[in-house]
Design a protein around this motif. Structure first.
Motif, PDB file in Angstrom:
ATOM      1  N   GLY A 269      26.785   1.623 -21.770  1.00 35.96           N
ATOM      2  CA  GLY A 269      28.141   1.531 -21.256  1.00 35.96           C
ATOM      3  C   GLY A 269      29.147   1.315 -22.365  1.00 35.96           C
ATOM      4  N   MET A 270      30.398   1.461 -21.976  1.00 37.84           N
ATOM      5  CA  MET A 270      31.491   1.358 -22.929  1.00 37.84           C
ATOM      6  C   MET A 270      31.826  -0.096 -23.220  1.00 37.84           C
ATOM      7  SD  MET A 270      33.768   4.676 -22.151  1.00 37.84           S
ATOM      8  CE  MET A 270      35.003   3.998 -23.144  1.00 37.84           C
ATOM      9  N   LEU A 271      32.364  -0.298 -24.403  1.00 35.40           N
ATOM     10  CA  LEU A 271      32.875  -1.620 -24.757  1.00 35.40           C
ATOM     11  C   LEU A 271      34.257  -1.801 -24.137  1.00 35.40           C
ATOM     12  CD1 LEU A 271      31.983  -1.860 -28.548  1.00 35.40           C
ATOM     13  CD2 LEU A 271      30.756  -2.829 -26.613  1.00 35.40           C
ATOM     14  N   PRO A 272      34.698  -3.070 -23.988  1.00 33.14           N
ATOM     15  CA  PRO A 272      36.062  -3.293 -23.502  1.00 33.14           C
ATOM     16  C   PRO A 272      37.063  -2.621 -24.442  1.00 33.14           C
ATOM     17  CG  PRO A 272      34.895  -5.386 -23.868  1.00 33.14           C
ATOM     18  CD  PRO A 272      34.000  -4.290 -24.320  1.00 33.14           C
ATOM     19  N   PHE A 273      38.095  -2.019 -23.885  1.00 33.44           N
ATOM     20  CA  PHE A 273      39.024  -1.296 -24.747  1.00 33.44           C
ATOM     21  C   PHE A 273      40.488  -1.598 -24.466  1.00 33.44           C
ATOM     22  CE2 PHE A 273      38.058   1.331 -21.100  1.00 33.44           C
ATOM     23  CZ  PHE A 273      39.296   1.735 -20.665  1.00 33.44           C
TER      24      PHE A 273
ATOM     25  N   THR B  76      30.737  -9.906 -27.177  1.00 32.53           N
ATOM     26  CA  THR B  76      31.290  -8.560 -27.365  1.00 32.53           C
ATOM     27  C   THR B  76      32.805  -8.571 -27.177  1.00 32.53           C
ATOM     28  OG1 THR B  76      29.207  -7.525 -26.744  1.00 32.53           O
ATOM     29  CG2 THR B  76      31.191  -6.171 -26.558  1.00 32.53           C
ATOM     30  N   ARG B  77      33.281  -9.311 -26.195  1.00 32.97           N
ATOM     31  CA  ARG B  77      34.746  -9.402 -26.022  1.00 32.97           C
ATOM     32  C   ARG B  77      35.388 -10.141 -27.193  1.00 32.97           C
ATOM     33  NH1 ARG B  77      37.351  -7.334 -21.551  1.00 32.97           N
ATOM     34  NH2 ARG B  77      36.084  -7.237 -19.690  1.00 32.97           N
ATOM     35  N   ALA B  78      34.723 -11.167 -27.698  1.00 27.96           N
ATOM     36  CA  ALA B  78      35.254 -11.891 -28.863  1.00 27.96           C
ATOM     37  C   ALA B  78      35.345 -10.954 -30.059  1.00 27.96           C
ATOM     38  CB  ALA B  78      34.371 -13.096 -29.185  1.00 27.96           C
ATOM     39  N   TRP B  79      34.327 -10.142 -30.251  1.00 30.02           N
ATOM     40  CA  TRP B  79      34.321  -9.165 -31.348  1.00 30.02           C
ATOM     41  C   TRP B  79      35.448  -8.146 -31.158  1.00 30.02           C
ATOM     42  CZ3 TRP B  79      33.107  -3.843 -31.371  1.00 30.02           C
ATOM     43  CH2 TRP B  79      32.900  -3.290 -32.647  1.00 30.02           C
ATOM     44  N   THR B  80      35.613  -7.695 -29.921  1.00 34.65           N
ATOM     45  CA  THR B  80      36.700  -6.748 -29.619  1.00 34.65           C
ATOM     46  C   THR B  80      38.052  -7.390 -29.889  1.00 34.65           C
ATOM     47  OG1 THR B  80      35.307  -5.711 -27.933  1.00 34.65           O
ATOM     48  CG2 THR B  80      37.668  -5.255 -27.825  1.00 34.65           C
ATOM     49  N   LEU B  81      38.192  -8.665 -29.548  1.00 28.74           N
ATOM     50  CA  LEU B  81      39.428  -9.401 -29.806  1.00 28.74           C
ATOM     51  C   LEU B  81      39.760  -9.393 -31.296  1.00 28.74           C
ATOM     52  CD1 LEU B  81      41.679 -11.425 -28.839  1.00 28.74           C
ATOM     53  CD2 LEU B  81      40.002 -13.224 -29.267  1.00 28.74           C
ATOM     54  N   VAL B  82      38.776  -9.696 -32.123  1.00 25.46           N
ATOM     55  CA  VAL B  82      38.987  -9.698 -33.576  1.00 25.46           C
ATOM     56  C   VAL B  82      39.406  -8.307 -34.034  1.00 25.46           C
ATOM     57  CG1 VAL B  82      37.832  -9.948 -35.817  1.00 25.46           C
ATOM     58  CG2 VAL B  82      37.494 -11.675 -34.030  1.00 25.46           C
TER      59      VAL B  82
END
Length: 175
Positions: free
Chosen positions: A55-59, A118-124
């Motif tokens: 699945g896709m990562l949060p975008f 994963t959301r924390a990584w996306t946030l960064v």
């Protein structure tokens, strides 16, 4: 294989294992390590006992500025920014340490974590791409995640001014 390259590979494997244990998705592992996709899938299966989720990562940046996610995202990002600014931690090491500290704080407060790794990584990544910024609340002076380039002169955080339904849950429908 030289001693240095063996040490580098061992470090990469250890980083991948640590990220997997914290809940990283395969896309995060591929970006943050130099290991092959095949090796990462094998590691994931060894550590988690199952294939990595698809699945896709949060975008979208919007999730990070909604009330409860904003409180958690702001806590995490302030920890991360402090580690990056005040220590000699490499980016990924600061990220892992910040996420561990975030998890510890959530446990201490006896609340459920809202921000997954994963959301924390996306946030960064959103901060690095200049899509998000920290904005100071005009009341408490805390720094909170906000859309980049948003007006900041009247910003009030979700803690000082929670939305009317904040913290309320739905009533059971079987009354």
């Amino acid at each position: 294989m030289s001693q240095k390259s063996l040490v580098d590979e061992m470090h990469q494997v250890q980083l991948a294992i640590e990220l997997i244990e914290l809940g990283a998705r395969l896309q995060v592992l591929e970006t943050e390590t130099e290991l092959s996709r095949t090796r990462l899938i094998k590691l994931y299966k060894e550590v988690r006992g199952m294939s990595p989720p698809k699945g896709m990562l949060p975008f979208s940046t919007d999730w990070f500025v909604t009330w409860l996610p904003n409180v958690h995202s702001s806590l995490f990002y302030n920890i991360y920014a402090s580690l990056r600014g005040n220590t000699d931690c490499e980016r990924i090491d600061a990220f892992v340490k910040a996420y561990r500290i975030y998890e510890e704080q959530v446990v201490l407060e006896k609340v459920d974590p809202v921000l997954g790794l994963t959301r924390a990584w996306t946030l960064v990544r959103f901060f690095e791409s200049d899509l998000l910024q920290l904005t100071a609340c005009t009341r408490c002076k805390g720094r909170f995640v906000a859309h980049a380039h948003s007006p900041t002169h009247d910003y009030v955080c979700g803690i000082c001014q929670p939305p009317s339904r904040a913290g309320k849950t739905r009533k059971p429908s079987f009354q």
